[in-house]
Write an enzyme that holds these catalytic residues in place. Structure first.
Site, PDB file in Angstrom:
ATOM      1  CG  LEU A  11      -1.955  -1.069   1.399  1.00 32.63           C
ATOM      2  CD1 LEU A  11      -2.721  -0.882   2.700  1.00 32.63           C
ATOM      3  CD2 LEU A  11      -2.917  -1.100   0.218  1.00 32.63           C
ATOM      4  CG  ASP A  12       0.596   4.160  -3.055  1.00 36.08           C
ATOM      5  OD1 ASP A  12       1.512   3.400  -3.422  1.00 36.08           O
ATOM      6  OD2 ASP A  12      -0.284   4.596  -3.818  1.00 36.08           O
ATOM      7  NE  ARG A  13       5.056   9.098   4.647  1.00 33.32           N
ATOM      8  CZ  ARG A  13       6.235   9.535   5.045  1.00 33.32           C
ATOM      9  NH1 ARG A  13       7.283   9.404   4.256  1.00 33.32           N
ATOM     10  NH2 ARG A  13       6.377  10.117   6.212  1.00 33.32           N
TER      11      ARG A  13
END
Length: 297
Positions: A135-137
């Site tokens: 997952l992105d930050r």
């Protein structure tokens, strides 16, 4: 991490070589080599066994997965960690915003990996970090972490085959159409290391299915499923159709509602890598409806 698994010889597997049987259970060549190098890694009726030996009905095959190493480059840090589920083979984590998945030059000690290293260090357990879905930050929500070499290998293979099913919720600007399919190829944007864009000449095929679930004060709650898994796919596709996600620092830096992108991995379904049990998890988004109770669906 130590994990013991036991199998019994029966009419179905009788006559199979141990190595072939283990491969039928999802053991990769890498895992089998690890077991061969482990003292008492494979036991047949209590005795050390070669992978070339054959099974008979009534045999008891024991596998001992012993991992004493740990991810040396990851430092332990006490950080927020919400564990939705944990057993001997895997964990399901509900990741908060502003937490990268992996350490990097600018994110050395503020990642999910650091938090998990702290968690297992407190228990006195060695830990090799194996995050299955990225997952992105600033994307919140559910992801899977494998706890041993076997579950890690099987889950990674399931991910490649798209056998791990995920659904996302997003808060998009404007009134999104009731439902639709976005089929638009995505490529890296020129002169940018991070940013992506729709590019019908150079892009890789990307397909996103979406449904509008609710509306609030000029925003839409959208449910999304990915047919492909391109970097920033949902964020790029929603901007492409004119409904960017609010709070997205790359594609729509509008922070009136949220200080991070409103994208949440809310539903996760997969087959357990060892038991075969069907598993499903849900975590409601922390940001919808803003200031009101989330009713669910």
């Amino acid at each position: 991490m130590n994990r013991t698994l036991q199998y019994r010889g029966n009419a179905e597997n009788a006559g199979m070589r141990i190595g072939d049987f283990l491969r039928s259970q999802g053991y990769s060549r890498h895992v089998i080599i690890h077991l061969k190098k482990t003292e008492h890694g494979i036991l047949l009726n209590g005795e050390w066994a070669y992978v070339g030996q054959t099974l008979k009905e009534g045999d008891v095959l024991e596998v001992h997965i012993i991992e004493e190493e740990f991810s040396e480059q990851i430092v332990a840090r006490e950080l927020p960690l919400t564990i939705i589920y944990e057993d001997e083979d895997l964990m399901v984590i509900n990741k908060p915003a502003d937490m990268p998945i992996h350490p990097s030059i600018n994110n050395y000690d503020n990642t999910l990996a650091n938090a998990l290293m702290w968690y297992f260090e407190k228990q006195g357990q060695p830990f090799v970090y194996r995050c299955i879905n990225r997952l992105d930050r600033d994307t919140t929500g559910l992801l899977i972490v494998a706890k041993n070499i076997l579950s890690g290998g099987i889950l990674s293979d399931m991910s490649k085959k798209r056998e791990i099913h995920r659904e996302y919720l997003a808060l998009a600007e404007g009134k999104v159409p009731e439902s639709g399919v976005i089929d638009a190829p995505i490529a890296r944007k020129e002169e940018s290391v991070i940013e992506r864009c729709v590019d019908f000449e150079k892009g890789n095929r990307a397909v996103t299915h979406f449904w509008r679930l609710d509306e609030w004060n000029g925003y839409s709650l959208v449910r999304l499923k990915l047919e492909t898994g391109r970097t920033h796919q949902i964020r790029v596709h929603m901007k492409y159709i004119g409904h960017p996600l609010t709070g997205d620092y790359l594609y729509n830096p509008d922070y009136r509602i949220l200080d991070h992108q409103a994208l949440h991995s809310w539903k996760l379904a997969f087959r357990h890598p060892i038991t075969g049990e069907q598993m499903q998890f849900r975590a409601d988004p922390p940001w919808w409806p803003v200031g009101t109770e989330f009713s669910g669906f």
